[in-house]
Motif scaffolding. Structure first.
Motif, short mmCIF file in Angstrom:
data_model
loop_
_atom_site.label_atom_id
_atom_site.label_comp_id
_atom_site.label_asym_id
_atom_site.label_seq_id
_atom_site.Cartn_x
_atom_site.Cartn_y
_atom_site.Cartn_z
N LYS A 189 -3.15 -1.19 2.48
CA LYS A 189 -2.70 -0.21 3.46
C LYS A 189 -3.28 -0.48 4.84
CE LYS A 189 -2.03 4.12 2.43
NZ LYS A 189 -0.57 4.25 2.31
N ASN A 191 -0.61 5.07 -4.02
CA ASN A 191 -0.25 4.54 -2.70
C ASN A 191 -1.03 5.24 -1.58
OD1 ASN A 191 2.09 2.57 -3.22
ND2 ASN A 191 2.70 4.35 -4.42
N GLY A 217 0.78 -1.23 0.00
CA GLY A 217 0.00 0.00 0.00
C GLY A 217 0.81 1.27 0.00
N ASN A 218 2.12 1.15 0.05
CA ASN A 218 2.95 2.35 0.22
C ASN A 218 4.05 2.53 -0.81
OD1 ASN A 218 1.66 3.04 2.79
ND2 ASN A 218 2.75 1.26 3.61
N ALA A 230 -4.85 5.77 0.64
CA ALA A 230 -6.13 5.21 1.07
C ALA A 230 -7.22 6.20 0.68
CB ALA A 230 -6.13 4.99 2.58
N ASN A 267 -3.74 -2.70 -3.87
CA ASN A 267 -2.68 -1.98 -3.17
C ASN A 267 -3.26 -1.01 -2.14
OD1 ASN A 267 0.25 -1.40 -2.98
ND2 ASN A 267 -0.39 0.66 -3.62
N ALA A 268 -4.36 -0.34 -2.50
CA ALA A 268 -4.99 0.59 -1.55
C ALA A 268 -5.56 -0.16 -0.35
CB ALA A 268 -6.10 1.37 -2.26
#
Length: 504
Positions: A109, A306, A7-8, A308, A105-106
């Motif tokens: 997080k 990357n 997520g980053n 939220a 990916n979101a």
């Protein structure tokens, strides 16, 4: 090598690997821990009967409507079905795949409250090549890309349509063939899947990657045109670019000089003329400014990829559940409008160079680069096509981000139109590539007339690459096929003079 999502740290280069080379992905172990802690907060709020938007309430204007504990699953299922109302031609498989990747990916997080098995199914769909069929129109770009992401979510629950192994299938059947099972959504999960900016960002990422390549290719084609027109090289010398210290401008000038080094066709100031027209002389200034825009767009995409972008967001360390507005696509809307404007200028200045290549009043070449001017029209009408595409780009480049139409009974009263901006940017890129293909065809023909053996070594390589697709023009033919074929070939990353010269 498997790409880990936390997520980053997802990069554009990794996205290219996943989309183009089907690189597999997995969720990083530390991310799973955050995902599970976030889910615990959701379950606790449901069991305690707390008022949480989209979990124990309705959506949008229905946010003040309470939902009983026994209805929380139906709430999520109804959300997906009712919001899956996008229309228009489907987004490409590449964009659909990018949407899956960006959403996974979101969620990784750990601020979305998704269950492990739901997130894992997204990853499995990526790795098995199950791509939801997602209509391209219908997002306002705030409250996230609700309609397009709902079509993505349909596949997760075994509904809707997907493309799998080249075939368009029912979502449930594709999952079955891949050995996967659909998810029965629980509290918050439908909202977690669709409340985000992944449609505009996915379209934007794929558009950016094409634009980045196109801008580099434009430098090479412009260098070949410079030789075809016996251009004056003094305008590219470093002195003038050092006193206007935009690094991108200087780098473009350096690339052009590198490309034409060893040419027997270029001239010096005063040999044939004192200075060239702006479309030649100002290549570093215009192409350099385009590189500045690309750098801005890249920065914003990397942040958004990357981020939220749910609502509500769940902070497991404090137990807070915060309703905010991270789904609002204004940053990407601005970036996509900017991208479209910049790439429209690639085509605009290219078309002016095309005119200088084909117009006998502006050069010493045969009229319209024809082998028999008058009897044969040569490349006359290709300039018309370029002019038409450039004009269309001007309409498409009108900023979408300045528009807003209230929705959900005025609860959602300002929206970004970011997905429209991204779609228009992608259309501009497609048009601009065709304009650049026309310039490349004209420049190669001019070089053949001048004597291709006089080209610089690097532009000779580009000339040969063009000729591998578009044969030398000895008589009039259907040039539409040449333009389309070369435009397709130009999409390939190998179709550049020297990628090592990229320093921006």
């Amino acid at each position: 090598m498997t790409i880990q999502l936390n997520g980053n740290q997802l990069t554009l280069e990794q996205i290219r690997e996943v989309i183009t080379n089907r690189q597999p992905v997995e969720i990083a172990e530390e991310a799973w821990k955050k995902v599970e802690k976030s889910r615990e907060v959701v379950d606790r709020n449901v069991s305690q009967g707390n008022v949480v938007y989209g979990v124990t309430t309705g959506f949008g204007k229905f946010s003040d409507t309470s939902i009983s504990r026994q209805d929380v699953e139906d709430l999520q299922l109804n959300l997906i079905r009712s919001h899956a109302c996008a229309v228009g031609e489907p987004l490409s498989e590449e964009v659909s795949r990018a949407m899956l990747l960006l959403r996974a990916n979101a969620l990784a997080k750990g601020y979305s409250g998704i269950r492990r098995e739901t997130l894992q199914l997204l990853v499995d769909m990526i790795n098995h090549g199950i791509h939801p069929v997602i209509p391209s129109q219908g997002s306002l770009g705030a409250s996230g890309d609700l309609a397009p992401l709902s079509h993505l979510a349909l596949a997760v629950i075994g509904e809707g349509e997907v493309v799998y192994k080249g075939k368009r299938l029912d979502g449930l059947e594709a999952l079955r063939q891949a050995g996967l099972k659909p998810i029965r959504l629980q509290a918050k999960e439908g909202l977690a899947l669709i409340n985000g900016t992944q449609a505009m960002t996915a379209i934007g990422v794929m558009a950016y990657l094409e634009a980045e390549h196109l801008a580099l290719l434009a430098d090479g084609v412009a260098a070949l045109t410079l030789e075809g027109l016996r251009g004056v090289v003094d305008a590219f010398m470093p002195e003038s670019h050092l006193v206007r210290p935009y690094p991108e401008q200087r780098q473009v000038a350096e690339r052009i000089l590198s490309y034409i080094e060893g040419s027997q066709l270029t001239t010096r100031q005063g040999e044939l003329r004192v200075q060239d027209a702006y479309s030649l002389r100002c290549i570093p200034q215009v192409h350099g400014a385009i590189q500045q825009v690309l750098a801005y767009v890249r920065e914003k995409l990397l942040i958004e990829m990357n981020s939220a972008t749910d609502n509500p967001l769940i902070f497991s360390d404090s137990g807070k559940v915060i309703s905010g507005g991270n789904f609002h696509g204004q940053p990407i809307a601005f970036a996509m409008d900017f991208l479209g404007i910049a790439v429209a200028e690639i085509a605009s200045i290219s078309e002016r160079r095309i005119e200088r290549l084909v117009n006998p009043q502006l050069n010493d070449l045969p009229g319209f680069l024809s082998n028999d001017p008058g009897l044969q029209s040569g490349l006359m009408i290709t300039q018309y096509v370029a002019a038409s595409l450039v004009s269309e780009n001007k309409t498409l480049a009108h900023p979408s981000s300045v528009d807003s139409i209230p929705s959900s009974a005025n609860q959602e009263d300002h929206v970004s139109m970011g997905t429209t901006a991204a779609r228009h940017a992608a259309m501009i890129i497609n048009n601009s590539r065709k304009v650049l293909a026309i310039e490349a065809i004209c420049a190669a023909q001019a070089a053949d007339i001048r004597g291709k053996e006089k080209l610089a070594p690097k532009t000779k390589c580009l000339h040969d690459a063009i000729r591998a697709v578009v044969p030398i023009i000895e008589k009039d033919r259907v040039f539409s096929k040449d333009i389309e074929s070369l435009s397709e070939r130009m999409k390939e990353r190998e179709f550049v003079i020297d990628r090592s010269m990229v320093t921006v």
